[in-house]
Design a protein around this motif. Structure first.
Motif, PDB file in Angstrom:
ATOM      1  N   THR A  29       0.872  -1.209  -0.080  1.00  0.00           N
ATOM      2  CA  THR A  29       0.023  -0.046  -0.023  1.00  0.00           C
ATOM      3  C   THR A  29       1.030   1.114  -0.062  1.00  0.00           C
ATOM      4  O   THR A  29       0.732   2.093   1.078  1.00  0.00           O
ATOM      5  N   PRO A  30       1.915   1.317  -0.919  1.00  0.00           N
ATOM      6  CA  PRO A  30       2.552   2.582  -0.951  1.00  0.00           C
ATOM      7  C   PRO A  30       2.069   3.909  -0.937  1.00  0.00           C
ATOM      8  O   PRO A  30       2.609   5.094  -0.509  1.00  0.00           O
ATOM      9  N   GLU A  31       0.674   4.037  -1.523  1.00  0.00           N
ATOM     10  CA  GLU A  31       0.106   5.255  -1.277  1.00  0.00           C
ATOM     11  C   GLU A  31      -0.016   5.889   0.110  1.00  0.00           C
ATOM     12  O   GLU A  31      -0.345   6.981   0.676  1.00  0.00           O
ATOM     13  N   TYR A  32      -0.085   4.696   0.993  1.00  0.00           N
ATOM     14  CA  TYR A  32      -0.589   5.094   2.436  1.00  0.00           C
ATOM     15  C   TYR A  32       0.672   4.744   3.691  1.00  0.00           C
ATOM     16  O   TYR A  32       0.294   4.631   4.718  1.00  0.00           O
ATOM     17  N   VAL A  33       1.675   4.723   2.889  1.00  0.00           N
ATOM     18  CA  VAL A  33       2.798   4.634   4.025  1.00  0.00           C
ATOM     19  C   VAL A  33       3.337   5.693   4.377  1.00  0.00           C
ATOM     20  O   VAL A  33       3.391   6.672   3.803  1.00  0.00           O
ATOM     21  N   PHE A  60       9.812   2.549   7.226  1.00  0.00           N
ATOM     22  CA  PHE A  60       8.356   2.567   6.422  1.00  0.00           C
ATOM     23  C   PHE A  60       7.287   2.420   7.515  1.00  0.00           C
ATOM     24  O   PHE A  60       7.654   1.262   8.145  1.00  0.00           O
ATOM     25  N   LEU A  61       6.487   3.212   7.813  1.00  0.00           N
ATOM     26  CA  LEU A  61       5.560   2.992   8.807  1.00  0.00           C
ATOM     27  C   LEU A  61       4.028   2.822   8.280  1.00  0.00           C
ATOM     28  O   LEU A  61       3.578   3.542   7.385  1.00  0.00           O
ATOM     29  N   TYR A  62       3.287   1.540   8.890  1.00  0.00           N
ATOM     30  CA  TYR A  62       2.094   1.207   8.179  1.00  0.00           C
ATOM     31  C   TYR A  62       1.002   1.328   8.966  1.00  0.00           C
ATOM     32  O   TYR A  62       1.066   1.249  10.032  1.00  0.00           O
TER      33      TYR A  62
ATOM     34  N   ASP B 184     -11.365   0.570   3.149  1.00  0.00           N
ATOM     35  CA  ASP B 184     -10.743  -0.595   2.271  1.00  0.00           C
ATOM     36  C   ASP B 184      -9.514  -0.353   1.606  1.00  0.00           C
ATOM     37  O   ASP B 184      -9.035  -1.374   0.784  1.00  0.00           O
ATOM     38  N   ALA B 185      -8.713   0.762   1.785  1.00  0.00           N
ATOM     39  CA  ALA B 185      -7.380   0.920   1.039  1.00  0.00           C
ATOM     40  C   ALA B 185      -6.516   0.300   1.743  1.00  0.00           C
ATOM     41  O   ALA B 185      -5.347  -0.267   0.880  1.00  0.00           O
ATOM     42  N   VAL B 186      -6.224  -0.282   2.901  1.00  0.00           N
ATOM     43  CA  VAL B 186      -5.530  -1.090   3.633  1.00  0.00           C
ATOM     44  C   VAL B 186      -6.271  -2.159   4.225  1.00  0.00           C
ATOM     45  O   VAL B 186      -7.198  -1.963   4.765  1.00  0.00           O
ATOM     46  N   PRO B 187      -5.669  -3.359   4.259  1.00  0.00           N
ATOM     47  CA  PRO B 187      -6.302  -4.645   4.734  1.00  0.00           C
ATOM     48  C   PRO B 187      -6.651  -4.499   6.058  1.00  0.00           C
ATOM     49  O   PRO B 187      -6.030  -3.776   7.135  1.00  0.00           O
ATOM     50  N   THR B 188      -7.718  -5.215   6.462  1.00  0.00           N
ATOM     51  CA  THR B 188      -8.131  -4.858   7.878  1.00  0.00           C
ATOM     52  C   THR B 188      -8.030  -6.646   8.434  1.00  0.00           C
ATOM     53  O   THR B 188      -8.123  -7.434   7.621  1.00  0.00           O
TER      54      THR B 188
END
Ligand SMILES: [Zn+2]
Lengths: 71, 269
Positions: A29-33, A60-62, B184-188
């Protein structure tokens, strides 16, 4: 040159941008890292223009949800 | 404060700790901790805080117990399926320690109610044990705006992370993650799954942070994100800076009142 990425040593043959590192490290999910370079946050707008140097420390923080199971 | 013989015996193993003692036990008995979410993280946090004798424990959750919860939400049992989670949690806590006052809020937190819930008993410390990002940002913003300390945590698959916010001492959750990801952009956990013990490990760390905060002892996870990977058993700490541009705790904050990012309604799945 060597950099640290999330605590692991990564060898780079040449200096790359953080954006390129995100691709080569196959960041999920590179857009949200969230990216930290040497303990400073790097904004999304700076990812292309920030080049990595030998000895840099990248984190990188997720996003992590979890806990209670609500949809 | 005078302790009963039963209290002295019940809490003896922590009263002998020099960091606790009778003074610390008194602090626990007077303390009020709000736990938002009584799922994988909230279950162990609530149970350990109650066991330690935290005087008032608030539980916020709108859900009812489902069979699929029991793999990790150990405050609920098979016979509790169908019961409101806050009621099931209250019963478990009272079995464990009848001295604890358990305040239940069978609702989801929202911009409209979170300040009232926090003020209801003037909670000293808040535990974010929710699973969704709108709630996590809301809790963060409420705690920053109301100057309350809280513990953030998230778990997924074999991974977990946690950090503690204390007003004036380091970054908030929004400093790190800025804005909620789109739905839903990142997994749950629902989609990606979670090992049941992750809630136990990380939720118990949240309880430890609450107890340390109440005692005023040790070093909290302020300015540090603790990450844990159960597949390698690696704990890591990442030093976090405050973000000067943070919308809620930065130099020119733009968030001065609470907003709902996209919030589930009670009863809606
Ligand atoms: Zn902040």
């Amino acid at each position: 040159m060597h950099i640290m990425v999330n605590g692991k040593e990564v060898e780079l043959s040449q200096s790359v941008s953080i954006r390129q590192l995100i691709v080569s490290q196959e960041v999920a999910t590179p857009e949200y890292v969230t990216v930290q370079l040497n303990e400073e946050f790097v904004s999304a707008a700076e990812l292309d223009g920030t080049l990595l140097n030998d000895g840099d420390v990248v984190e990188f923080l997720y996003f992590m949800g979890g806990g209670q199971a609500k949809s | 404060m005078k302790f009963s013989d039963g209290q002295l015996e019940r809490y003896s193993r922590q009263i002998i700790l020099k960091e606790v003692g009778v003074k610390g036990q008194e602090k626990f008995l007077k303390a009020k901790v709000l736990i938002i979410g009584t799922g994988g993280l909230g279950a162990p946090a609530a149970m350990y805080l109650a066991a330690a004798g935290v005087g008032t424990v608030g539980l916020v959750d709108c859900d009812k117990v489902e069979l699929s919860n029991l793999q990790r939400q150990i405050i609920h049992s098979t016979g509790d399926v169908g019961k409101p989670k806050v009621v099931s949690g209250q019963e478990t806590i009272w079995d464990l320690n009848p001295e604890v006052e358990v305040v239940t809020y069978q609702e989801w937190v929202s911009a409209a109610n979170i300040a009232d819930i926090v003020k209801d008993r003037n909670y000293d410390f808040i535990i974010d044990a929710t699973d969704n990002f709108p709630a996590k940002f809301l809790i963060n913003d409420a705690c920053v705006l109301m100057s309350r300390p809280f513990s953030h945590a998230g778990i997924i698959r074999f991974q977990g992370q946690t950090m503690t916010y204390v007003p004036g001492q380091g970054p908030c959750y929004r400093c790190v993650f800025v804005t909620p990801p789109p739905p839903d952009a990142v997994p749950t956990c629902r989609q990606a799954g979670v090992l049941g013990v992750m809630g136990g490990i990380i939720g118990t760390i949240q309880a430890a942070e609450a107890l340390k905060y109440i005692l005023g002892t040790g070093e909290l996870l302020t300015g540090r994100l603790l990450t844990f990977d159960a597949s390698t058993m690696n704990f890591r700490q990442i030093t976090l800076a405050r973000r000067a541009t943070c919308q809620v705790c930065g130099d020119c904050p733009t968030i001065s009142e609470l907003i709902d990012h996209e919030q589930a309604v009670c009863g809606q799945k």
